[in-house]
Design a protein around this motif. Structure first.
Motif, PDB file in Angstrom:
ATOM      1  N   LEU A 187      33.142  49.647 120.997  1.00  0.00           N
ATOM      2  CA  LEU A 187      33.547  49.246 122.340  1.00  0.00           C
ATOM      3  C   LEU A 187      34.391  47.975 122.310  1.00  0.00           C
ATOM      4  N   GLU A 188      34.085  47.095 121.389  1.00  0.00           N
ATOM      5  CA  GLU A 188      34.903  45.896 121.216  1.00  0.00           C
ATOM      6  C   GLU A 188      36.327  46.288 120.818  1.00  0.00           C
ATOM      7  N   ASP A 189      36.445  47.264 119.938  1.00  0.00           N
ATOM      8  CA  ASP A 189      37.756  47.749 119.520  1.00  0.00           C
ATOM      9  C   ASP A 189      38.533  48.364 120.686  1.00  0.00           C
ATOM     10  N   LEU A 190      37.809  48.846 121.696  1.00  0.00           N
ATOM     11  CA  LEU A 190      38.450  49.416 122.879  1.00  0.00           C
ATOM     12  C   LEU A 190      38.742  48.362 123.948  1.00  0.00           C
ATOM     13  N   GLY A 191      38.406  47.102 123.649  1.00  0.00           N
ATOM     14  CA  GLY A 191      38.742  46.024 124.568  1.00  0.00           C
ATOM     15  C   GLY A 191      37.608  45.523 125.433  1.00  0.00           C
ATOM     16  N   TRP A 192      36.390  45.992 125.216  1.00  0.00           N
ATOM     17  CA  TRP A 192      35.261  45.489 126.000  1.00  0.00           C
ATOM     18  C   TRP A 192      34.912  44.087 125.534  1.00  0.00           C
ATOM     19  N   GLN A 193      34.476  43.282 126.469  1.00  0.00           N
ATOM     20  CA  GLN A 193      33.995  41.947 126.146  1.00  0.00           C
ATOM     21  C   GLN A 193      32.509  42.019 125.819  1.00  0.00           C
ATOM     22  N   LEU A 242      18.227  52.873 116.179  1.00  0.00           N
ATOM     23  CA  LEU A 242      18.745  52.307 117.429  1.00  0.00           C
ATOM     24  C   LEU A 242      19.494  51.008 117.157  1.00  0.00           C
ATOM     25  N   HIS A 243      18.938  50.179 116.310  1.00  0.00           N
ATOM     26  CA  HIS A 243      19.579  48.909 115.983  1.00  0.00           C
ATOM     27  C   HIS A 243      20.961  49.134 115.358  1.00  0.00           C
ATOM     28  N   THR A 244      21.009  50.029 114.394  1.00  0.00           N
ATOM     29  CA  THR A 244      22.277  50.337 113.728  1.00  0.00           C
ATOM     30  C   THR A 244      23.267  50.949 114.710  1.00  0.00           C
ATOM     31  N   ALA A 245      22.779  51.843 115.560  1.00  0.00           N
ATOM     32  CA  ALA A 245      23.652  52.483 116.552  1.00  0.00           C
ATOM     33  C   ALA A 245      24.214  51.457 117.519  1.00  0.00           C
ATOM     34  N   ARG A 246      23.388  50.519 117.971  1.00  0.00           N
ATOM     35  CA  ARG A 246      23.864  49.474 118.890  1.00  0.00           C
ATOM     36  C   ARG A 246      24.961  48.642 118.242  1.00  0.00           C
ATOM     37  N   LYS A 247      24.782  48.308 116.974  1.00  0.00           N
ATOM     38  CA  LYS A 247      25.805  47.536 116.270  1.00  0.00           C
ATOM     39  C   LYS A 247      27.114  48.325 116.192  1.00  0.00           C
ATOM     40  N   LYS A 248      27.019  49.610 115.858  1.00  0.00           N
ATOM     41  CA  LYS A 248      28.223  50.441 115.773  1.00  0.00           C
ATOM     42  C   LYS A 248      28.869  50.622 117.140  1.00  0.00           C
ATOM     43  N   GLU A 301      29.936  40.360 126.839  1.00  0.00           N
ATOM     44  CA  GLU A 301      29.002  40.300 127.966  1.00  0.00           C
ATOM     45  C   GLU A 301      28.898  41.627 128.722  1.00  0.00           C
ATOM     46  N   GLU A 302      29.841  42.524 128.520  1.00  0.00           N
ATOM     47  CA  GLU A 302      29.788  43.834 129.163  1.00  0.00           C
ATOM     48  C   GLU A 302      28.834  44.781 128.446  1.00  0.00           C
ATOM     49  N   LYS A 303      28.467  44.449 127.226  1.00  0.00           N
ATOM     50  CA  LYS A 303      27.643  45.334 126.400  1.00  0.00           C
ATOM     51  C   LYS A 303      26.202  44.853 126.396  1.00  0.00           C
ATOM     52  N   ILE A 304      25.477  45.160 127.412  1.00  0.00           N
ATOM     53  CA  ILE A 304      24.078  44.780 127.505  1.00  0.00           C
ATOM     54  C   ILE A 304      23.265  46.030 127.229  1.00  0.00           C
ATOM     55  N   TRP A 305      22.537  46.025 126.114  1.00  0.00           N
ATOM     56  CA  TRP A 305      21.828  47.212 125.663  1.00  0.00           C
ATOM     57  C   TRP A 305      20.434  47.299 126.271  1.00  0.00           C
ATOM     58  N   THR A 306      20.384  47.568 127.561  1.00  0.00           N
ATOM     59  CA  THR A 306      19.106  47.810 128.217  1.00  0.00           C
ATOM     60  C   THR A 306      19.173  49.157 128.899  1.00  0.00           C
ATOM     61  N   LYS A 307      18.045  49.782 129.058  1.00  0.00           N
ATOM     62  CA  LYS A 307      18.017  51.112 129.654  1.00  0.00           C
ATOM     63  C   LYS A 307      18.580  51.090 131.077  1.00  0.00           C
ATOM     64  N   LYS A 308      18.364  50.006 131.822  1.00  0.00           N
ATOM     65  CA  LYS A 308      18.807  49.963 133.212  1.00  0.00           C
ATOM     66  C   LYS A 308      20.335  50.056 133.335  1.00  0.00           C
ATOM     67  N   GLU A 337      32.372  58.455 124.478  1.00  0.00           N
ATOM     68  CA  GLU A 337      33.196  58.645 123.273  1.00  0.00           C
ATOM     69  C   GLU A 337      32.609  57.883 122.090  1.00  0.00           C
ATOM     70  N   ALA A 338      32.157  56.658 122.342  1.00  0.00           N
ATOM     71  CA  ALA A 338      31.573  55.853 121.269  1.00  0.00           C
ATOM     72  C   ALA A 338      30.272  56.471 120.769  1.00  0.00           C
ATOM     73  N   VAL A 339      29.449  56.981 121.674  1.00  0.00           N
ATOM     74  CA  VAL A 339      28.200  57.638 121.290  1.00  0.00           C
ATOM     75  C   VAL A 339      28.504  58.893 120.470  1.00  0.00           C
ATOM     76  N   CYS A 340      29.471  59.653 120.895  1.00  0.00           N
ATOM     77  CA  CYS A 340      29.832  60.886 120.174  1.00  0.00           C
ATOM     78  C   CYS A 340      30.325  60.604 118.756  1.00  0.00           C
ATOM     79  N   ALA A 341      30.858  59.422 118.528  1.00  0.00           N
ATOM     80  CA  ALA A 341      31.378  59.071 117.209  1.00  0.00           C
ATOM     81  C   ALA A 341      30.279  58.641 116.229  1.00  0.00           C
ATOM     82  N   LEU A 342      29.072  58.413 116.730  1.00  0.00           N
ATOM     83  CA  LEU A 342      27.964  58.032 115.852  1.00  0.00           C
ATOM     84  C   LEU A 342      27.561  59.204 114.966  1.00  0.00           C
TER      85      LEU A 342
END
Length: 83
Positions: A64-70, A53-59, A72-79, A12-17
């Motif tokens: 996701l923070e607005d949806l309640g994610w912490q 990519l940098h701007t997208a990660r920030k958004k 530490e849950e948002k680790i932007w690595t491909k794995k 959902e967050a990706v679709c909103a970009l």
């Protein structure tokens, strides 16, 4: 069950970009392409891809923070993008 909910939130967050940011996120994380490959496909500079990519990660972090994610849950690595 929880993993599917996480996938849904990220989707959902990706679709909103905006289109350009969404495109590079999909190519980079979902299709596992390099920034060089993405730049070649889109016909732009590799720095442009990195900037998007940098701007997208920030958004995505904010969405996701607005949806309640912490943070530490948002680790932007491909794995972590086995979606």
């Amino acid at each position: 069950m929880i993993r599917q909910e996480e996938k849904d939130r990220v989707y959902e967050a990706v679709c909103a970009l905006d289109r350009k940011q969404k495109t590079v996120v999909i190519f980079y994380y979902y299709q596992q392409l390099t920034t060089r490959e993405i730049a070649d496909i889109l016909g732009c500079m590799e720095g442009t891809v990195k900037s998007r990519l940098h701007t997208a990660r920030k958004k995505l972090s904010k969405a996701l923070e607005d949806l309640g994610w912490q943070e530490e849950e948002k680790i932007w690595t491909k794995k972590n993008w086995n979606l």
